[in-house]
Write a protein that holds these residues in place. Structure first.
Motif, short mmCIF file in Angstrom:
data_model
loop_
_atom_site.label_atom_id
_atom_site.label_comp_id
_atom_site.label_asym_id
_atom_site.label_seq_id
_atom_site.Cartn_x
_atom_site.Cartn_y
_atom_site.Cartn_z
N THR A 243 0.82 -1.21 0.00
CA THR A 243 0.00 0.00 0.00
C THR A 243 0.85 1.26 0.00
OG1 THR A 243 -0.16 -0.07 2.43
CG2 THR A 243 -1.90 -1.16 1.17
N LEU A 244 2.13 1.12 -0.21
CA LEU A 244 3.00 2.28 -0.27
C LEU A 244 2.56 3.18 -1.42
CD1 LEU A 244 5.58 3.65 0.83
CD2 LEU A 244 6.86 2.40 -0.91
N GLY A 245 2.22 4.41 -1.10
CA GLY A 245 1.78 5.35 -2.11
C GLY A 245 0.33 5.19 -2.53
N SER A 246 -0.41 4.33 -1.83
CA SER A 246 -1.82 4.14 -2.16
C SER A 246 -2.63 4.02 -0.86
CB SER A 246 -2.00 2.89 -3.03
OG SER A 246 -1.58 1.74 -2.33
N GLU A 247 -3.89 3.66 -0.99
CA GLU A 247 -4.75 3.53 0.18
C GLU A 247 -4.46 2.24 0.95
OE1 GLU A 247 -7.63 5.61 1.44
OE2 GLU A 247 -6.07 6.84 0.53
N PRO A 248 -4.51 2.28 2.28
CA PRO A 248 -4.42 1.04 3.04
C PRO A 248 -5.65 0.18 2.79
CG PRO A 248 -4.12 2.98 4.46
CD PRO A 248 -4.65 3.46 3.14
N TYR A 249 -5.56 -1.10 3.14
CA TYR A 249 -6.74 -1.94 3.18
C TYR A 249 -7.62 -1.48 4.34
CZ TYR A 249 -4.58 -5.23 -0.09
OH TYR A 249 -4.01 -5.80 -1.21
N ARG A 250 -8.91 -1.42 4.09
CA ARG A 250 -9.83 -0.91 5.11
C ARG A 250 -10.76 -2.02 5.61
NH1 ARG A 250 -14.42 3.87 4.51
NH2 ARG A 250 -14.43 4.53 6.69
N LEU A 251 -10.91 -2.12 6.93
CA LEU A 251 -11.84 -3.04 7.56
C LEU A 251 -12.91 -2.21 8.25
CD1 LEU A 251 -9.29 -5.59 9.09
CD2 LEU A 251 -10.68 -5.91 7.05
N PHE A 252 -14.06 -2.08 7.59
CA PHE A 252 -15.17 -1.29 8.13
C PHE A 252 -16.42 -1.75 7.39
CE2 PHE A 252 -17.49 2.92 8.57
CZ PHE A 252 -17.64 2.84 9.95
N ASN A 253 -17.28 -2.49 8.05
CA ASN A 253 -18.42 -3.11 7.37
C ASN A 253 -19.30 -2.08 6.71
OD1 ASN A 253 -17.31 -5.33 8.62
ND2 ASN A 253 -19.20 -6.03 9.57
N LEU A 254 -19.41 -2.16 5.37
CA LEU A 254 -20.15 -1.17 4.60
C LEU A 254 -20.95 -1.84 3.49
CD1 LEU A 254 -17.46 1.63 4.12
CD2 LEU A 254 -19.44 1.72 5.63
N ASP A 255 -22.07 -1.23 3.16
CA ASP A 255 -22.87 -1.63 2.00
C ASP A 255 -22.38 -0.81 0.81
OD1 ASP A 255 -24.75 -2.19 0.10
OD2 ASP A 255 -26.49 -1.54 1.26
N VAL A 256 -21.45 -1.39 0.06
CA VAL A 256 -20.84 -0.68 -1.07
C VAL A 256 -21.55 -1.10 -2.35
CG1 VAL A 256 -18.71 -0.19 -2.32
CG2 VAL A 256 -18.64 -0.63 0.15
N PHE A 257 -22.25 -0.16 -2.93
CA PHE A 257 -23.05 -0.42 -4.12
C PHE A 257 -22.17 -0.67 -5.34
CE2 PHE A 257 -25.15 1.50 -7.87
CZ PHE A 257 -26.21 0.61 -8.00
N GLU A 258 -22.39 -1.82 -6.00
CA GLU A 258 -21.60 -2.19 -7.18
C GLU A 258 -20.09 -2.01 -6.94
OE1 GLU A 258 -23.04 -0.53 -10.84
OE2 GLU A 258 -24.79 -1.82 -10.85
N PHE A 259 -19.58 -2.80 -6.01
CA PHE A 259 -18.19 -2.63 -5.58
C PHE A 259 -17.21 -2.86 -6.73
CE2 PHE A 259 -19.35 -7.05 -4.42
CZ PHE A 259 -18.34 -7.77 -5.05
N GLU A 260 -16.11 -2.14 -6.61
CA GLU A 260 -15.03 -2.27 -7.58
C GLU A 260 -14.12 -3.43 -7.22
OE1 GLU A 260 -12.87 1.34 -7.86
OE2 GLU A 260 -14.52 2.50 -8.65
N LEU A 261 -13.34 -3.87 -8.20
CA LEU A 261 -12.38 -4.94 -8.00
C LEU A 261 -10.97 -4.40 -7.90
CD1 LEU A 261 -13.74 -7.56 -10.58
CD2 LEU A 261 -14.37 -7.25 -8.18
N ASP A 262 -10.08 -5.24 -7.36
CA ASP A 262 -8.64 -4.97 -7.33
C ASP A 262 -8.29 -3.74 -6.52
OD1 ASP A 262 -8.14 -7.19 -9.03
OD2 ASP A 262 -8.74 -5.96 -10.75
N ASN A 263 -8.90 -3.59 -5.37
CA ASN A 263 -8.49 -2.53 -4.44
C ASN A 263 -8.87 -2.94 -3.02
OD1 ASN A 263 -11.17 -1.40 -3.65
ND2 ASN A 263 -11.28 -0.85 -5.82
N GLY A 264 -8.43 -2.14 -2.07
CA GLY A 264 -8.63 -2.47 -0.66
C GLY A 264 -9.78 -1.75 0.00
#
Length: 921
Positions: A243-264
């Motif tokens: 995650t150097l230079g990008s977003e960390p992986y996030r652990l927070f239960n969420l209803d993400v509409f049409e989630f994207e792939l290949d990210n944290g």
């Protein structure tokens, strides 16, 4: 404005016209605690151990830690835990108020282990069995060794941070004239004046933060690791990326509409366990914290791919170890260090702590048909009947939210479902089950008895002002039960009892959805963090328990279903939100995916990560929830789902109907073939889940589980193992005419196993990538040489009707002409197996003798099931006949030669007997 926001969210969800709006969800920079934790200076830790405060006990030590920057004291505790595990907790010594400690993730009290303590001037060594924890005093650091090899270090990067509770400072006076730009010197850890420390805004939402800054963070390095994996749920690769230079992986239960792939980005579940594996061994960290958590991954080759990193690790280049930095908004440091030596042992250490998926009813392992929504009773029965007409097995049909009376759960729409008991009975008569959805939000209307009860009894979650919290979800205005209150959980569990929910039966399964919790007009589509819960440990803000909300709902539902069946029947629950330990109560799926090839590919990666993190009962919406799959994608997704633990077709309300017979005949036949293949392997699925409960190992496994010394396996996530017996490589590329299957080796330069194509027993005796041709029917699945597979090849309309059907044993020999396997059977729905009513047999082939021996002789189970056929592949020479021997008979059997195997027909021996079949030459 609330109404408008809710309607907008609902319209978006119904129409599916846009993809995920990233602006609805925070970045680390927009989250003040993540921003602060990420800014901690590396290798300059202000924390030191105070040796004079050491207390030694039989199973643990305690000592004070001091933050040199402000003198604040903390208490460190290091415990020995049975099973080669250390537990590290750090809390304030004299906090202004008690901080929340997670308990519900664990399956029970932790079992202590005896320790031995030795001291020197600069360090403290805690030895537990063959492991040790070396605690360095200044700067504070703990190194964890197994057999004198360093596997994990805590605070090696010096990123430990603990924001102690404090009183809110008064506003400072305005600076004197001419001093506006004069910098004021403050302590390094002073966060009082940082933006977001005492209150924080995100979009139109305000977080009051009455307790101020309270974050905890700690880094862990893995010196022996070539790959890090774990911390689901994310739509990303199995191997965690830098995650150097990008977003960390996030652990927070969420209803993400049409989630994207290949990210944290955060998704529906949060399981804070992470593993590091290399050719020298495996270790893990379970960070037991239910608050919002971000995890940075440090990779020695951050600009290169995962495979390059692994290659460099094996070659001995680049000495900087892989590391992870856990950053949580609240709570305490409570971390279990898993030193299992190899992947399987380490996975088991985690399930020993948090539990396993209990053996489900057989029907839950079969095929499920669902959509949002089947329209009415006639529609339900038509779908069920058409599965029979087209000779496609199906065990469970599902109803989404539209079955209810105006989105009021525990009710039925009397217009569309006027006779639910009759409908359920008709399904049961065909051997099938019904699953209905029950979400946690409660429609806020005086015409709804559950709402009135919750208001009258003070059962709702409160807002920061102490009033019942009001949000928006499918019913419109909704309130949310305080599921952290055991009295509220029991009330909701009681609603499942047949005397209360009179229009259901014990054959009805339950689906808990939207339980992150999803709040359409809330911050990040969830509940405000400054809401209030009444827990068994006191009153706490939602921010400290957020990731446990869904877990508490599944606990309640499980309790209700268990008592509904008078503690006899095994509940089946599917949940979207989850946390560590939720696997004890429910299966999961990967959420609202899309009908795209990339989402089919992601289903394997996501369920693999869940499996090593305790969730063996995982699947995806077959066909994709959003959008309309073409025929090829639907075919391939059913084929993939047939070899994943949870197998359910599901679709959005606005998609075209997808029942197999609505497609061209050739597509229907391909889907039919895949589903029927699943049913032939149900005995194997059943024994895998029994052994998962008994031994704690994952059902679905990455290749590195059994080939830990082959670096090529470390990052492979497009194929996997089922137990140690099947290798599965789903076809997940459009228009594919072949797939490249990797057959692993036992070491970097060693030999591999023999593998047999399950369709025709073609033997593969090589290591590395092999190109396997595929047609529309082909699912590349291979049985490992040296294993024995139980199957049932008489496929009926539902698995419940196959209970007494005969078995076929598939024996695939290794190079030594040997093989082993197991067979398990019980009544397939009750808990009687836990009181010894089952048969569990060890089946073995050695020296030309196939034998079955009962593993637990004290267990008994009356069954009519028998062995119908034995197929043996890999024999060096052709037998002329076979002799069956039991305690009461001796029979000569014919052996039929096939192209690549031999078949012994109708041994006709009961599976509960001990027997042997001798090959005659």
């Amino acid at each position: 404005m609330k109404f408008v926001a809710a309607i907008f969210c609902a319209v978006v969800l119904f129409t599916g016209i846009i993809t995920v709006d990233r602006n609805n969800f925070k970045t680390c920079e927009q989250s003040s605690f993540c921003r602060r934790c990420r800014k901690v200076e590396h290798n300059n830790s202000p924390f030191e151990l105070v040796p004079a405060t050491l207390n030694t006990y039989s199973d643990s030590i305690t000592a004070d830690l001091v933050n040199k920057n402000n003198g604040h004291l903390f208490v460190l505790k290091v415990e020995g835990v049975q099973g080669d595990v250390f537990r590290v907790t750090i809390d304030e010594k004299t906090p202004l108020r008690t901080r929340y400690r997670v308990t519900d993730a664990l399956k029970g009290p932790v079992k202590p282990d005896v320790i031995k303590v030795t001291e020197s001037k600069t360090e403290l060594t805690v030895t537990c069995g063959q492991n040790k924890a070396v605690i360095h005093a200044s700067p504070f650091k703990i190194d964890f060794y197994r057999n004198e090899v360093l596997f994990v270090s805590a605070n090696a990067k010096g990123l430990f941070k603990f924001e102690h509770y404090r009183t809110k400072p008064e506003k400072s006076e305005a600076p004197a004239e001419g001093e506006e730009n004069k910098e004021t010197e403050v302590p390094k850890d002073d966060v009082d004046n940082e933006p977001g420390a005492w209150e924080e805004d995100f979009k139109s939402h305000h977080d009051s933060k009455p307790n101020g800054p309270e974050a905890v963070a700690l880094d862990f390095t893995f010196p022996q690791a070539g790959v890090l994996f774990g911390i689901p749920e994310h739509a990303d690769s199995f191997a965690l990326k830098s995650t150097l230079g990008s977003e960390p992986y996030r652990l927070f239960n969420l209803d993400v509409f049409e989630f994207e792939l290949d990210n944290g980005m955060a998704l529906y579940g949060s399981v804070p366990v992470l593993y590091g594996h290399g050719t020298k061994g495996t270790a893990g960290v379970f960070w037991m914290n239910a608050a919002e958590t971000w995890v940075d991954i440090y990779n020695r080759n951050s600009q290169k791919n995962v495979l390059s990193s692994i290659v460099n690790m094996v070659a001995g280049s680049d000495n900087e170890p892989l590391a992870a930095h856990f950053m949580s908004e609240s709570g305490i440091v409570d971390a279990f260090i898993l030193l299992g030596e190899n992947p399987q042992n380490t996975f088991k250490q985690y399930t020993d702590l948090t539990g396993v998926a209990p053996l489900p009813q057989q029907a839950a392992l079969a095929f499920h048909q669902c959509r949002w929504n089947y329209n009415d009773e006639k529609d339900v029965m038509s779908v069920s009947e058409n599965f029979d007409v087209h000779d496609i097995p199906m065990d469970t049909i599902w109803l989404d939210i539209e079955y209810t009376d105006d989105k009021k759960y525990f009710t039925w729409d009397s217009r569309t479902f006027p006779h639910p008991l009759e409908m359920i009975g008709n399904l049961t008569a065909r051997g099938r089950h019904l699953t209905i959805i029950i979400d946690p939000h409660i429609k806020a209307t005086n015409s709804y008895y559950v709402h009135n009860d919750c208001v009258d009894r003070n059962y709702y979650t409160k807002n920061k002002d102490g009033n019942d919290y009001d949000g928006w979800c499918w019913p419109g205005a909704s309130s949310y039960p305080d599921l952290f209150n055991p009295v509220v959980r029991k009330y909701l569990a009681d609603q499942y009892l047949l005397e209360n929910f009179k229009t259901t039966t014990n054959d009805v399964f339950i689906w808990n959805d939207m339980n992150e919790p999803s709040v359409f007009n809330g911050p990040e589509v969830t509940m405000p963090k400054d809401n209030i819960h009444n827990t068994e440990m006191g009153t706490y803000e939602h921010r400290v328990v957020h990731n446990l909300y869904a877990h508490m709902q599944t606990m309640s539902t499980f309790d209700g279903l268990l008592r509904r069946g008078e503690n006899r029947y095994r509940p089946f629950i599917l949940t979207r939100g989850h946390f560590s330990g939720t696997q004890r109560y429910a299966a999961i799926w990967t959420g609202d995916n899309m009908a795209e090839w990339t989402h089919l590919q992601a289903s394997v990666k996501m369920c693999l990560t869940q499996a090593v993190s305790g969730f063996s009962f995982c699947g995806s919406d077959v066909g994709g929830f959003f959008k309309n799959p073409n025929a090829e994608l639907l075919e391939r997704w059913h084929q993939a789902g047939a070899f994943q633990p949870f197998f359910r077709a599901h679709a959005h309300i606005d998609t075209k109907r997808r029942e197999p017979w609505l497609f061209p005949e050739n597509t229907k036949l391909v889907i039919r073939d895949a589903i029927r293949k699943r049913y032939t392997y149900l005995p194997f699925w059943y024994v895998m889940f029994y052994e998962h409960e008994r031994f704690g190992y994952p059902v679905m496994r990455p290749l590195l589980s059994h080939y830990p010394h082959d670096p090529e396996t470390f990052a492979i996530d497009n194929q996997y193992l089922l137990a140690d017996r099947l290798l599965v490589h789903p076809v997940a590329q459009e228009g594919a005419t072949n797939v490249d299957v990797y057959f692993p080796r036992h070491s970097a330069t060693g030999d591999g196993d023999l593998w047999y194509d399950i369709d025709d027993y073609t033997m593969i005796d090589s290591v590395g990538y092999v190109t396997v041709p595929v047609n529309s029917y082909k699912i590349p699945v291979f049985q490992r040489g040296g294993t024995i597979m139980p199957k049932r090849e008489r496929v009926r309309r539902a698995s419940t009707l196959m209970k007494n059907d005969p078995y076929t044993l598939i024996v695939c020999l290794d190079r030594s002409q040997e093989a082993n396997g197991t067979l398990y059977a019980d009544d397939e729905q009750s808990y009687d197996y836990r009181v010894g009513k089952y048969v569990y047999a060890q089946i073995k082939f050695t020296k030309n003798v196939l034998s079955s021996k009962i593993i637990d002789p004290s267990a008994t189970f009356d069954t009519l099931a028998w062995i119908e056929r034995v197929v043996i592949a890999g024999l060096d020479k052709a037998p002329q006949s076979a002799t069956l021997k039991t305690s009461s008979k001796r029979i000569t059997l014919d052996v039929i030669k096939n192209e690549r195997s031999y078949t012994i027909r109708k041994p006709a021996v009961n599976i509960a007997e001990e027997w042997e079949i001798v090959l005659n030459y």
